[in-house]
Design a protein around this motif. Structure first.
Motif, PDB file in Angstrom:
ATOM      1  N   ALA A  34      29.347  47.352  39.250  1.00 27.06           N
ATOM      2  CA  ALA A  34      28.836  46.674  40.441  1.00 27.06           C
ATOM      3  C   ALA A  34      29.233  47.433  41.701  1.00 27.06           C
ATOM      4  O   ALA A  34      28.424  47.591  42.621  1.00 27.06           O
ATOM      5  CB  ALA A  34      29.355  45.243  40.486  1.00 27.06           C
ATOM      6  N   ALA A  35      30.465  47.909  41.756  1.00 26.51           N
ATOM      7  CA  ALA A  35      30.922  48.649  42.940  1.00 26.51           C
ATOM      8  C   ALA A  35      30.139  49.945  43.103  1.00 26.51           C
ATOM      9  O   ALA A  35      29.735  50.290  44.223  1.00 26.51           O
ATOM     10  CB  ALA A  35      32.419  48.941  42.839  1.00 26.51           C
ATOM     11  N   SER A  36      29.906  50.664  42.018  1.00 24.54           N
ATOM     12  CA  SER A  36      29.160  51.923  42.133  1.00 24.54           C
ATOM     13  C   SER A  36      27.714  51.678  42.538  1.00 24.54           C
ATOM     14  O   SER A  36      27.147  52.445  43.327  1.00 24.54           O
ATOM     15  CB  SER A  36      29.227  52.718  40.839  1.00 24.54           C
ATOM     16  OG  SER A  36      28.607  52.026  39.791  1.00 24.54           O
ATOM     17  N   ALA A  37      27.116  50.601  42.042  1.00 22.46           N
ATOM     18  CA  ALA A  37      25.751  50.270  42.461  1.00 22.46           C
ATOM     19  C   ALA A  37      25.716  49.895  43.939  1.00 22.46           C
ATOM     20  O   ALA A  37      24.809  50.317  44.675  1.00 22.46           O
ATOM     21  CB  ALA A  37      25.202  49.123  41.613  1.00 22.46           C
ATOM     22  N   LEU A  38      26.693  49.111  44.383  1.00 24.12           N
ATOM     23  CA  LEU A  38      26.742  48.732  45.794  1.00 24.12           C
ATOM     24  C   LEU A  38      26.980  49.937  46.693  1.00 24.12           C
ATOM     25  O   LEU A  38      26.392  50.044  47.773  1.00 24.12           O
ATOM     26  CB  LEU A  38      27.810  47.668  46.015  1.00 24.12           C
ATOM     27  CG  LEU A  38      27.493  46.288  45.453  1.00 24.12           C
ATOM     28  CD1 LEU A  38      28.727  45.399  45.500  1.00 24.12           C
ATOM     29  CD2 LEU A  38      26.351  45.648  46.221  1.00 24.12           C
ATOM     30  N   VAL A  39      27.834  50.848  46.252  1.00 22.76           N
ATOM     31  CA  VAL A  39      28.103  52.055  47.047  1.00 22.76           C
ATOM     32  C   VAL A  39      26.851  52.922  47.132  1.00 22.76           C
ATOM     33  O   VAL A  39      26.515  53.427  48.208  1.00 22.76           O
ATOM     34  CB  VAL A  39      29.292  52.838  46.453  1.00 22.76           C
ATOM     35  CG1 VAL A  39      29.376  54.238  47.030  1.00 22.76           C
ATOM     36  CG2 VAL A  39      30.575  52.084  46.717  1.00 22.76           C
ATOM     37  N   ILE A  67      35.530  47.739  48.001  1.00 20.06           N
ATOM     38  CA  ILE A  67      34.620  46.901  47.207  1.00 20.06           C
ATOM     39  C   ILE A  67      35.155  46.738  45.785  1.00 20.06           C
ATOM     40  O   ILE A  67      35.185  45.628  45.241  1.00 20.06           O
ATOM     41  CB  ILE A  67      33.202  47.504  47.201  1.00 20.06           C
ATOM     42  CG1 ILE A  67      32.574  47.417  48.600  1.00 20.06           C
ATOM     43  CG2 ILE A  67      32.312  46.830  46.177  1.00 20.06           C
ATOM     44  CD1 ILE A  67      31.302  48.227  48.759  1.00 20.06           C
ATOM     45  N   TYR A  68      35.599  47.841  45.183  1.00 17.96           N
ATOM     46  CA  TYR A  68      36.119  47.778  43.812  1.00 17.96           C
ATOM     47  C   TYR A  68      37.383  46.927  43.751  1.00 17.96           C
ATOM     48  O   TYR A  68      37.559  46.142  42.817  1.00 17.96           O
ATOM     49  CB  TYR A  68      36.378  49.192  43.291  1.00 17.96           C
ATOM     50  CG  TYR A  68      36.741  49.255  41.827  1.00 17.96           C
ATOM     51  CD1 TYR A  68      36.023  48.550  40.870  1.00 17.96           C
ATOM     52  CD2 TYR A  68      37.788  50.039  41.387  1.00 17.96           C
ATOM     53  CE1 TYR A  68      36.344  48.622  39.532  1.00 17.96           C
ATOM     54  CE2 TYR A  68      38.121  50.127  40.050  1.00 17.96           C
ATOM     55  CZ  TYR A  68      37.394  49.418  39.133  1.00 17.96           C
ATOM     56  OH  TYR A  68      37.718  49.480  37.799  1.00 17.96           O
ATOM     57  N   ALA A  93      22.431  44.355  40.760  1.00 19.46           N
ATOM     58  CA  ALA A  93      21.003  44.342  41.109  1.00 19.46           C
ATOM     59  C   ALA A  93      20.806  44.514  42.615  1.00 19.46           C
ATOM     60  O   ALA A  93      19.895  45.239  43.050  1.00 19.46           O
ATOM     61  CB  ALA A  93      20.370  43.040  40.635  1.00 19.46           C
ATOM     62  N   ILE A  94      21.650  43.885  43.413  1.00 16.83           N
ATOM     63  CA  ILE A  94      21.554  44.040  44.871  1.00 16.83           C
ATOM     64  C   ILE A  94      21.827  45.488  45.266  1.00 16.83           C
ATOM     65  O   ILE A  94      21.146  46.051  46.126  1.00 16.83           O
ATOM     66  CB  ILE A  94      22.530  43.074  45.581  1.00 16.83           C
ATOM     67  CG1 ILE A  94      22.042  41.637  45.428  1.00 16.83           C
ATOM     68  CG2 ILE A  94      22.696  43.431  47.053  1.00 16.83           C
ATOM     69  CD1 ILE A  94      23.048  40.600  45.876  1.00 16.83           C
ATOM     70  N   GLY A  95      22.821  46.082  44.647  1.00 18.42           N
ATOM     71  CA  GLY A  95      23.141  47.472  44.947  1.00 18.42           C
ATOM     72  C   GLY A  95      22.055  48.443  44.526  1.00 18.42           C
ATOM     73  O   GLY A  95      21.850  49.478  45.168  1.00 18.42           O
ATOM     74  N   MET A  96      21.353  48.130  43.460  1.00 22.72           N
ATOM     75  CA  MET A  96      20.297  49.014  42.977  1.00 22.72           C
ATOM     76  C   MET A  96      18.959  48.787  43.673  1.00 22.72           C
ATOM     77  O   MET A  96      18.044  49.592  43.533  1.00 22.72           O
ATOM     78  CB  MET A  96      20.110  48.839  41.463  1.00 22.72           C
ATOM     79  CG  MET A  96      21.312  49.287  40.643  1.00 22.72           C
ATOM     80  SD  MET A  96      21.768  51.002  40.911  1.00 22.72           S
ATOM     81  CE  MET A  96      20.380  51.834  40.187  1.00 22.72           C
TER      82      MET A  96
END
Length: 106
Positions: A34-39, A67-68, A93-96
């Protein structure tokens, strides 16, 4: 009567152990995903707000550590594992979303 109480205590301990063994990998792997997608979404979105690409990547990368950390703390504090897993999936999903929108539009 004593056997029933002992069995109930053993089941409770087993349930807590199982909960812990599921929570740790979910928090580490799910939080990282999730953190990597958000970043990545943040790094793609910040240039649209007028920031240079290099500054956007550096800013998003530095925020990624925060974030992580927040996601790991949430993983440790969450009461229900299913809610945690769904939350991680929604954040991923939000990050992507910016990546998917840019890919579809370009």
């Amino acid at each position: 009567m004593v056997g029933t109480a002992t069995r109930a205590a053993a089941n409770a301990a087993s349930s807590k152990r199982r909960d812990f063994l599921l929570r740790v990998p979910l928090a580490i792997v799910g939080g990282y995903g999730a953190a990597s997608a958000l970043v990545s979404g943040l790094a793609l979105s910040l240039p649209l707000l007028g920031m240079t690409r290099s500054d956007a990547v550096v800013t998003a990368s530095m925020l990624g550590f925060l974030i992580y950390l927040v996601l790991l703390l949430w993983g440790a504090a969450a009461r229900r594992l299913m809610r945690l897993a769904i939350g991680y999936a929604i954040l991923t999903a939000i990050g992507m979303a910016p990546w998917a929108l840019l890919r579809a539009g370009g």
